[in-house]
Motif scaffolding. Structure first.
Motif, PDB file in Angstrom:
ATOM      1  N   GLU A  79       2.681   4.773  -6.820  1.00 21.24           N
ATOM      2  CA  GLU A  79       2.445   4.172  -8.134  1.00 21.24           C
ATOM      3  C   GLU A  79       1.130   3.397  -8.098  1.00 21.24           C
ATOM      4  O   GLU A  79       1.115   2.190  -7.849  1.00 21.24           O
ATOM      5  CB  GLU A  79       3.608   3.241  -8.488  1.00 21.24           C
ATOM      6  N   PRO A  80       0.006   4.068  -8.322  1.00 17.94           N
ATOM      7  CA  PRO A  80      -1.309   3.413  -8.221  1.00 17.94           C
ATOM      8  C   PRO A  80      -1.474   2.279  -9.230  1.00 17.94           C
ATOM      9  O   PRO A  80      -0.894   2.302 -10.316  1.00 17.94           O
ATOM     10  CB  PRO A  80      -2.294   4.551  -8.509  1.00 17.94           C
TER      11      PRO A  80
ATOM     12  N   LYS B  57      -4.529  -0.516 -11.006  1.00 17.99           N
ATOM     13  CA  LYS B  57      -5.940  -0.715 -11.268  1.00 17.99           C
ATOM     14  C   LYS B  57      -6.480  -1.800 -10.339  1.00 17.99           C
ATOM     15  O   LYS B  57      -5.728  -2.601  -9.784  1.00 17.99           O
ATOM     16  CB  LYS B  57      -6.164  -1.106 -12.725  1.00 17.99           C
ATOM     17  N   SER B  58      -7.800  -1.809 -10.198  1.00 18.32           N
ATOM     18  CA  SER B  58      -8.411  -2.789  -9.287  1.00 18.32           C
ATOM     19  C   SER B  58      -8.119  -4.220  -9.717  1.00 18.32           C
ATOM     20  O   SER B  58      -7.948  -5.105  -8.875  1.00 18.32           O
ATOM     21  CB  SER B  58      -9.924  -2.558  -9.217  1.00 18.32           C
TER      22      SER B  58
ATOM     23  N   LEU C 287       1.529   1.788  -3.538  1.00 18.33           N
ATOM     24  CA  LEU C 287       0.344   2.224  -4.279  1.00 18.33           C
ATOM     25  C   LEU C 287       0.145   3.738  -4.192  1.00 18.33           C
ATOM     26  O   LEU C 287      -0.414   4.348  -5.109  1.00 18.33           O
ATOM     27  CB  LEU C 287      -0.903   1.521  -3.748  1.00 18.33           C
ATOM     28  N   GLU C 288       0.576   4.330  -3.076  1.00 16.87           N
ATOM     29  CA  GLU C 288       0.443   5.778  -2.942  1.00 16.87           C
ATOM     30  C   GLU C 288       1.305   6.510  -3.955  1.00 16.87           C
ATOM     31  O   GLU C 288       0.973   7.612  -4.383  1.00 16.87           O
ATOM     32  CB  GLU C 288       0.813   6.204  -1.520  1.00 16.87           C
TER      33      GLU C 288
ATOM     34  N   TYR D  55       0.821  -1.212   0.000  1.00 19.73           N
ATOM     35  CA  TYR D  55       0.000   0.000   0.000  1.00 19.73           C
ATOM     36  C   TYR D  55       0.854   1.261   0.000  1.00 19.73           C
ATOM     37  O   TYR D  55       0.438   2.292  -0.531  1.00 19.73           O
ATOM     38  CB  TYR D  55      -0.961  -0.015   1.178  1.00 19.73           C
TER      39      TYR D  55
END
Length: 287
Positions: free
Chosen positions: A17-18, A20-21, A14-15, A11
């Motif tokens: 380098e986001p 996709k779901s 992800l902040e 996580y």
């Protein structure tokens, strides 16, 4: 591999380098499978299985897998024929390569050692907590995820982040109990997250922090529902019955009227005429 630290590092990335779901769901599916293999360095799994566990379509699967590899979240190798691909999940928390004899193989033949002091301390603390939970017979996080998976399949990329947030605020046994309630009420997969969100948010608003408090709240809720249904139920209407004598009279069929003969009708008419004549005479004689 430490499961919780790995997720936290995931996580954190992800902040910056986001993803996709679909990519998040695929990574979680691979993490779950790797966890069941006791964190084997490499493991094999069919693409169809990953599609099912992650809840993504086959058309999106290959693109998601390639993007995860390009960004360093996973490593995979194909095999000849129809054999399942080989996967490896690298550590996402801090590592520094070293030639120390104490190093361990953490990649596909690469030596590395975790030199993060914060990660080591967190790892020791989490391991101690996990060992204590196992000794006390408490519910673990992996058991909670397994129960969810048994009821509704592996949590997808939308559900899993919210479950992790619950773990930060509540103990696993409370979340496990919430899932148990949903299972007892036959909640379907499409409504599971919404149902559990309502239950857990309700407990948080009431400052419930222990399993005993959650069980008491659930019992009180069920009792209120039962009382509500009882108070709104329509009373049975008493069947009205007639007295015996009225029933006998009403039940007896009426005899059909008899039709008089011509001679009888003529006698009756004559009698009526006499009575009328007598009555008229009496009125005339009256002063």
């Amino acid at each position: 591999m430490n499961y919780l630290i790995q997720i936290k590092a995931f996580y954190d990335r992800l902040e910056v380098e986001p993803l996709k779901s679909s990519e998040i769901a695929l990574w979680y599916a691979l993490m779950s499978i790797n966890n069941k293999t006791a964190w084997s360095k490499t493991f094999t799994v069919a693409s169809s299985v990953l599609c099912q566990k992650s809840g993504i379509k086959e058309a999106n699967f290959y693109k998601a897998r390639n993007l995860l590899q390009q960004k360093g979240y996973i490593e995979w190798k194909s095999r000849t024929g129809n054999q399942a691909a080989i996967y490896h999940l690298p550590k996402l928390y801090n590592q520094v390569p070293t030639n120390s004899v104490d190093s361990h193989i953490d990649s596909w033949g690469d030596s590395s050692i975790d030199t993060s002091i914060d990660s080591s301390r967190a790892l020791n603390k989490l391991n101690e907590t996990k060992q204590k939970d196992e000794d006390d017979g408490a519910v673990t996080r992996s058991e909670v995820i397994d129960k969810w998976t048994t009821l509704w399949g592996f949590p997808n990329g939308i559900a899993r982040p919210e479950i992790d947030e619950w773990f930060e605020k509540l103990s696993p046994d409370i979340i496990d109990f919430a899932i148990q309630i949903a299972g007892e009420h036959n909640v379907q997969a499409r409504g599971a997250l919404k149902y559990l969100r309502a239950v857990i948010e309700g407990w948080q608003q009431r400052k419930i922090t222990t399993l005993e408090q959650a069980e008491k709240a659930a019992e009180e809720h069920d009792q209120r529902i039962a009382n509500s249904q009882h108070s709104y139920s329509k009373p049975a209407r008493a069947k009205e019955t007639l007295p015996d004598w009225a029933q006998r009279d009403s039940d007896q069929p009426k005899a059909p009227a008899k039709k008089l003969g011509a001679e009888q009708q003529e006698k009756i008419n004559a009698r009526i005429a006499r009575l009328q004549q007598n009555g008229k005479t009496e009125q005339e004689d009256t002063p």
